[in-house]
Write a protein that holds these residues in place. Sequence first.
Motif, PDB file in Angstrom:
ATOM      1  N   VAL A 229       0.696  -0.437 -18.261  1.00 31.86           N
ATOM      2  CA  VAL A 229       1.269  -1.033 -17.057  1.00 31.86           C
ATOM      3  C   VAL A 229       0.658  -2.409 -16.811  1.00 31.86           C
ATOM      4  N   ARG A 230       1.487  -3.391 -16.530  1.00 32.33           N
ATOM      5  CA  ARG A 230       0.997  -4.740 -16.261  1.00 32.33           C
ATOM      6  C   ARG A 230       0.032  -4.743 -15.071  1.00 32.33           C
ATOM      7  N   GLY A 231      -1.152  -5.310 -15.279  1.00 35.94           N
ATOM      8  CA  GLY A 231      -2.171  -5.307 -14.244  1.00 35.94           C
ATOM      9  C   GLY A 231      -1.875  -6.207 -13.068  1.00 35.94           C
ATOM     10  N   ASP A 232      -0.961  -7.170 -13.236  1.00 39.54           N
ATOM     11  CA  ASP A 232      -0.646  -8.074 -12.131  1.00 39.54           C
ATOM     12  C   ASP A 232       0.471  -7.533 -11.241  1.00 39.54           C
ATOM     13  N   ARG A 233       1.044  -6.380 -11.599  1.00 39.95           N
ATOM     14  CA  ARG A 233       2.159  -5.855 -10.811  1.00 39.95           C
ATOM     15  C   ARG A 233       1.878  -4.460 -10.255  1.00 39.95           C
ATOM     16  N   PHE A 234       0.693  -3.935 -10.515  1.00 36.40           N
ATOM     17  CA  PHE A 234       0.402  -2.542 -10.180  1.00 36.40           C
ATOM     18  C   PHE A 234      -1.043  -2.437  -9.736  1.00 36.40           C
ATOM     19  N   ALA A 235      -1.286  -1.646  -8.675  1.00 41.70           N
ATOM     20  CA  ALA A 235      -2.646  -1.452  -8.176  1.00 41.70           C
ATOM     21  C   ALA A 235      -2.853   0.015  -7.828  1.00 41.70           C
ATOM     22  N   LEU A 236      -4.047   0.530  -8.101  1.00 40.03           N
ATOM     23  CA  LEU A 236      -4.435   1.880  -7.716  1.00 40.03           C
ATOM     24  C   LEU A 236      -5.281   1.790  -6.459  1.00 40.03           C
ATOM     25  N   THR A 237      -5.043   2.673  -5.490  1.00 44.29           N
ATOM     26  CA  THR A 237      -5.736   2.591  -4.214  1.00 44.29           C
ATOM     27  C   THR A 237      -6.437   3.903  -3.879  1.00 44.29           C
ATOM     28  N   ALA A 238      -7.541   3.796  -3.138  1.00 45.38           N
ATOM     29  CA  ALA A 238      -8.268   4.959  -2.624  1.00 45.38           C
ATOM     30  C   ALA A 238      -9.035   4.518  -1.393  1.00 45.38           C
ATOM     31  N   GLY A 239      -9.280   5.443  -0.458  1.00 47.41           N
ATOM     32  CA  GLY A 239     -10.083   5.145   0.715  1.00 47.41           C
ATOM     33  C   GLY A 239     -11.498   5.674   0.543  1.00 47.41           C
ATOM     34  N   PHE A 240     -12.434   5.171   1.335  1.00 48.18           N
ATOM     35  CA  PHE A 240     -13.809   5.648   1.251  1.00 48.18           C
ATOM     36  C   PHE A 240     -14.485   5.504   2.605  1.00 48.18           C
ATOM     37  N   SER A 241     -15.584   6.229   2.756  1.00 46.83           N
ATOM     38  CA  SER A 241     -16.423   6.089   3.938  1.00 46.83           C
ATOM     39  C   SER A 241     -17.869   6.242   3.511  1.00 46.83           C
ATOM     40  N   ALA A 242     -18.804   5.758   4.355  1.00 49.65           N
ATOM     41  CA  ALA A 242     -20.220   5.846   4.031  1.00 49.65           C
ATOM     42  C   ALA A 242     -20.697   7.298   3.997  1.00 49.65           C
ATOM     43  N   ARG A 243     -20.025   8.160   4.747  1.00 53.46           N
ATOM     44  CA  ARG A 243     -20.475   9.548   4.845  1.00 53.46           C
ATOM     45  C   ARG A 243     -19.950  10.414   3.710  1.00 53.46           C
TER      46      ARG A 243
END
Length: 261
Positions: A229-243
């Motif tokens: 997959v072209r890296g300039d057209r696709f992004a993987l996302t995730a959330g995080f917290s300090a805890r």
Amino acid sequence: MAMRALDRDGTTPLWQQLQGDLLARLEAGEFAGQFPGELALVEDYGVSRHTVRQALRQLRADRVIVATRGRQPRVAESAEIQQPMGALYSLFAAVEAAGLAQHSVVRTLDVRADGVVAARLGLEGSEPLVYLERLRLAGGIPLALDRVWLPADVARPLLEADFSHTSLYTELADRAGVRLGTGHEEIHAVNPTAAERALLDSPPDIAAFSIHRLGYARDRAVEWRHSLVRGDRFALTAGFSARTGYQLHHAAAAALTTAAP
């Protein structure tokens, strides 16, 4: 036009000051139309071309701007398609959710043997496999080169499907009664080969996501897939917290679980 001021007596290098000022102007939306070239920046800031190139080099490294040899720098576009990690996600659905037209060029759809892939699926090396290779387009522009192998004893009905505008999992469910429920993925950043880059129409300075997926229906492995997959057209996302650390986007994942790549 007045020359933009830099602190020539301070301890911060001129290129770093220039970089900071350009970032501030970018955030203010000043370069929405066109990013200035090297000579224009030399004139605007009264610095050497070497100083300008140092500043632009870091902006390129941070993917703030895109610049290739012989072309004027431009502001880097954010990825058009974002995908939450941890979902049995649908590239097909993700593309259309981004408001882009989905189309595939089917390069190959046949039955073949592949001992290496068969072993990954827990099969004997001579077992026939349905093989599907597609060039995936989003908004008429190449997005991914997708290759998938499935056991022919369950996937043979897919040979009658038209994959130019449909999802594999939808066809697998409708034609074969098979629905994937779980899977495993490995994702790497790679430089495409010259042939892959030509197919993807990818700029020479853009890497790609190499995604290997093993998909299961109940306890049986029924899919081995490799997507580039072209890296300039696709992004993987995730959330995080300090805890709790990283938290996958379960809400978005749930919405895509029943959809299909």
